[in-house]
Write a protein that holds these residues in place. Structure first.
Motif, PDB file in Angstrom:
ATOM      1  N   LEU A  22      16.087  55.373  18.120  1.00 45.26           N
ATOM      2  CA  LEU A  22      15.387  54.491  17.188  1.00 45.26           C
ATOM      3  C   LEU A  22      15.519  53.039  17.618  1.00 45.26           C
ATOM      4  O   LEU A  22      14.542  52.285  17.605  1.00 45.26           O
ATOM      5  CB  LEU A  22      15.947  54.674  15.772  1.00 45.26           C
ATOM      6  CG  LEU A  22      15.536  55.942  15.018  1.00 45.26           C
ATOM      7  CD1 LEU A  22      16.279  56.006  13.690  1.00 45.26           C
ATOM      8  CD2 LEU A  22      14.038  55.972  14.783  1.00 45.26           C
ATOM      9  N   TRP A  70       9.108  57.539  12.708  1.00 45.82           N
ATOM     10  CA  TRP A  70       9.069  58.321  11.472  1.00 45.82           C
ATOM     11  C   TRP A  70       9.745  59.677  11.669  1.00 45.82           C
ATOM     12  O   TRP A  70      10.624  60.067  10.898  1.00 45.82           O
ATOM     13  CB  TRP A  70       7.631  58.516  11.013  1.00 45.82           C
ATOM     14  CG  TRP A  70       7.507  59.435   9.832  1.00 45.82           C
ATOM     15  CD1 TRP A  70       7.172  60.753   9.842  1.00 45.82           C
ATOM     16  CD2 TRP A  70       7.744  59.103   8.461  1.00 45.82           C
ATOM     17  NE1 TRP A  70       7.174  61.265   8.574  1.00 45.82           N
ATOM     18  CE2 TRP A  70       7.514  60.279   7.701  1.00 45.82           C
ATOM     19  CE3 TRP A  70       8.111  57.932   7.809  1.00 45.82           C
ATOM     20  CZ2 TRP A  70       7.656  60.313   6.318  1.00 45.82           C
ATOM     21  CZ3 TRP A  70       8.248  57.965   6.424  1.00 45.82           C
ATOM     22  CH2 TRP A  70       8.020  59.133   5.699  1.00 45.82           C
ATOM     23  N   SER A  72      13.599  59.473  12.393  1.00 49.94           N
ATOM     24  CA  SER A  72      14.424  58.947  11.304  1.00 49.94           C
ATOM     25  C   SER A  72      14.488  59.872  10.095  1.00 49.94           C
ATOM     26  O   SER A  72      15.350  59.691   9.225  1.00 49.94           O
ATOM     27  CB  SER A  72      13.891  57.579  10.849  1.00 49.94           C
ATOM     28  OG  SER A  72      12.588  57.711  10.301  1.00 49.94           O
ATOM     29  N   ARG A  73      13.611  60.875  10.017  1.00 44.86           N
ATOM     30  CA  ARG A  73      13.586  61.733   8.851  1.00 44.86           C
ATOM     31  C   ARG A  73      14.519  62.926   9.004  1.00 44.86           C
ATOM     32  O   ARG A  73      14.769  63.409  10.107  1.00 44.86           O
ATOM     33  CB  ARG A  73      12.171  62.264   8.600  1.00 44.86           C
ATOM     34  CG  ARG A  73      11.138  61.207   8.415  1.00 44.86           C
ATOM     35  CD  ARG A  73      11.358  60.382   7.174  1.00 44.86           C
ATOM     36  NE  ARG A  73      11.152  61.182   5.961  1.00 44.86           N
ATOM     37  CZ  ARG A  73      11.205  60.692   4.725  1.00 44.86           C
ATOM     38  NH1 ARG A  73      11.469  59.414   4.539  1.00 44.86           N
ATOM     39  NH2 ARG A  73      11.000  61.472   3.692  1.00 44.86           N
ATOM     40  N   THR A  74      15.034  63.413   7.856  1.00 44.67           N
ATOM     41  CA  THR A  74      15.795  64.658   7.854  1.00 44.67           C
ATOM     42  C   THR A  74      14.856  65.799   7.525  1.00 44.67           C
ATOM     43  O   THR A  74      13.784  65.606   6.971  1.00 44.67           O
ATOM     44  CB  THR A  74      16.903  64.615   6.787  1.00 44.67           C
ATOM     45  OG1 THR A  74      16.301  64.352   5.512  1.00 44.67           O
ATOM     46  CG2 THR A  74      17.910  63.534   7.101  1.00 44.67           C
ATOM     47  N   GLU A  88      22.519  63.504   7.305  1.00 43.13           N
ATOM     48  CA  GLU A  88      21.503  63.264   6.295  1.00 43.13           C
ATOM     49  C   GLU A  88      21.857  62.052   5.464  1.00 43.13           C
ATOM     50  O   GLU A  88      22.983  61.905   4.993  1.00 43.13           O
ATOM     51  CB  GLU A  88      21.353  64.480   5.379  1.00 43.13           C
ATOM     52  CG  GLU A  88      20.230  64.312   4.356  1.00 43.13           C
ATOM     53  CD  GLU A  88      19.903  65.605   3.633  1.00 43.13           C
ATOM     54  OE1 GLU A  88      19.087  65.545   2.701  1.00 43.13           O
ATOM     55  OE2 GLU A  88      20.464  66.638   3.997  1.00 43.13           O
ATOM     56  N   PHE A 119      15.855  59.981   4.692  1.00 38.14           N
ATOM     57  CA  PHE A 119      16.075  59.358   5.992  1.00 38.14           C
ATOM     58  C   PHE A 119      17.408  59.814   6.575  1.00 38.14           C
ATOM     59  O   PHE A 119      18.387  59.987   5.861  1.00 38.14           O
ATOM     60  CB  PHE A 119      16.068  57.828   5.877  1.00 38.14           C
ATOM     61  CG  PHE A 119      14.696  57.247   5.701  1.00 38.14           C
ATOM     62  CD1 PHE A 119      13.892  57.007   6.798  1.00 38.14           C
ATOM     63  CD2 PHE A 119      14.206  56.958   4.437  1.00 38.14           C
ATOM     64  CE1 PHE A 119      12.620  56.483   6.646  1.00 38.14           C
ATOM     65  CE2 PHE A 119      12.928  56.437   4.271  1.00 38.14           C
ATOM     66  CZ  PHE A 119      12.138  56.198   5.381  1.00 38.14           C
ATOM     67  N   ALA A 120      17.427  60.024   7.883  1.00 33.55           N
ATOM     68  CA  ALA A 120      18.651  60.421   8.554  1.00 33.55           C
ATOM     69  C   ALA A 120      19.692  59.319   8.421  1.00 33.55           C
ATOM     70  O   ALA A 120      19.364  58.129   8.429  1.00 33.55           O
ATOM     71  CB  ALA A 120      18.372  60.707  10.031  1.00 33.55           C
ATOM     72  N   ALA A 146      19.743  55.775  10.287  1.00 39.40           N
ATOM     73  CA  ALA A 146      18.403  55.416  10.765  1.00 39.40           C
ATOM     74  C   ALA A 146      18.046  53.957  10.479  1.00 39.40           C
ATOM     75  O   ALA A 146      17.554  53.254  11.374  1.00 39.40           O
ATOM     76  CB  ALA A 146      17.357  56.355  10.173  1.00 39.40           C
ATOM     77  N   PRO A 147      18.280  53.439   9.260  1.00 42.97           N
ATOM     78  CA  PRO A 147      17.989  52.017   9.024  1.00 42.97           C
ATOM     79  C   PRO A 147      18.766  51.093   9.948  1.00 42.97           C
ATOM     80  O   PRO A 147      18.245  50.066  10.401  1.00 42.97           O
ATOM     81  CB  PRO A 147      18.376  51.813   7.556  1.00 42.97           C
ATOM     82  CG  PRO A 147      18.261  53.173   6.944  1.00 42.97           C
ATOM     83  CD  PRO A 147      18.713  54.113   8.020  1.00 42.97           C
ATOM     84  N   GLN A 156      12.516  65.962  14.503  1.00 41.69           N
ATOM     85  CA  GLN A 156      13.268  64.963  15.259  1.00 41.69           C
ATOM     86  C   GLN A 156      13.108  65.174  16.760  1.00 41.69           C
ATOM     87  O   GLN A 156      13.017  64.213  17.520  1.00 41.69           O
ATOM     88  CB  GLN A 156      14.745  64.999  14.864  1.00 41.69           C
ATOM     89  CG  GLN A 156      15.002  64.408  13.490  1.00 41.69           C
ATOM     90  CD  GLN A 156      16.434  64.576  13.043  1.00 41.69           C
ATOM     91  OE1 GLN A 156      17.127  65.526  13.425  1.00 41.69           O
ATOM     92  NE2 GLN A 156      16.901  63.650  12.214  1.00 41.69           N
TER      93      GLN A 156
END
Length: 288
Positions: A95, A132, A135-137, A148, A153-154, A157-158, A271
């Motif tokens: 990311l 996207w 970063s998503r679970t 998680e 969001f994983a 991720a932020p 992912q």
């Protein structure tokens, strides 16, 4: 020669992130970042005199660009190590890399009048989808399962995205430095990074408490990171910047592979798709 320097830089960047991520799971991630920057200062004080340019005076603008890049370094390392302490290496590092490569291109288009070709725009178009998916679970993951975070969001991720913004500023700043300035602007880079990190410890100095062996480990990781930036800077002076970027941008392969094989990190199918899109995005933007 330039290709070898860029590849060596990628290896050192990837190794630095992996080792620092492991350390950030044992001690405070901000402490890992600060001690790493201090280790980088020691290395640069040793190397900079050996690369002194023919000019007797280093331009203040070059030092300013070095300092600006250091602000990005401070934000980048503190964010990526925090993210790696919370989430999967194979998510957080890619990311940060996609954002670090894509953002400078967008800044160039918006502010500097750059006009990327069709290939670069394809890479930019792939970047949001890559960010996207990575970063998503997955829906199948249990609430509270490792990796998680909140809101789907994983974990981390932020932080990875914020780190990408910091690293983008770092690379943009480094690209503005004149080759005749030698390596002194990189010392300004590390000094600025330290100034960014020090306020994190003003009210919580206990964050720096750790066994002596881990202090040396954090400093050693910082030496590797400073070596990576030095090799990247030297590579840009040997060949086209675009080639240097695409080779150096391969560094996430190391923490991703080690995360999956050594740490047994598990990625969802979205992912994995996101990682493939991230690799394609980075390659298309850099090659263009």
């Amino acid at each position: 020669m330039g290709e070898a320097l860029a590849l060596a830089s990628a290896v050192l960047f990837g190794t630095t992130h992996f080792l620092s991520g492991l350390l950030a799971r044992r001690v405070d991630s901000a402490a890992v970042a600060l001690l790493g920057q201090l280790g980088g200062v020691v290395l640069m004080l040793c190397l900079a005199p050996s690369f002194t340019a023919a000019a007797t005076v280093v331009d203040g603008a070059d030092l300013a660009w070095g300092g600006l890049s250091g602000i990005g370094t401070g934000v980048g390392v503190s964010s990526v190590y925090r993210g790696m302490s919370r989430g999967q290496f194979s998510v957080v590092v890619p990311l940060s890399d996609v954002a670090a490569v894509a953002l400078p291109v967008l800044v160039g288009v918006a502010l500097l009048g750059d006009r990327p070709g069709a290939v670069a725009w394809c890479g930019i178009a792939a970047a949001p989808a890559a960010l996207w998916f990575v970063s998503r679970t997955g829906d199948a993951e249990r609430e509270g399962a490792p990796g998680e975070g909140r809101g789907g969001f994983a974990a981390g991720a932020p932080d990875g995205l914020l780190a990408g913004g910091g690293f983008a500023l770092q690379f943009v700043g480094l690209a503005q430095i004149d080759a005749e300035a030698g390596l002194w602007p990189l010392l300004a880079n590390r000094a600025a990074a330290i100034l960014v990190l020090v306020p994190l410890f003003v009210r919580r100095p206990q964050r720096l408490r750790m066994p002596t062996r881990l202090v040396w480990a954090c400093s050693g990781a910082g030496l590797l990171g400073m070596s990576a930036i030095t090799l990247y800077t030297l590579a840009t002076r040997e060949q086209l910047l675009s080639l240097t970027v695409v080779l150096t941008a391969m560094y996430p392969a190391i923490p991703v592979l080690l995360g999956v094989t050594v740490l047994r990190e598990r990625l969802t199918r979205p992912q994995v798709l996101g990682l493939a899109l991230a690799a394609a995005s980075i390659a298309l933007i850099s090659l263009a």
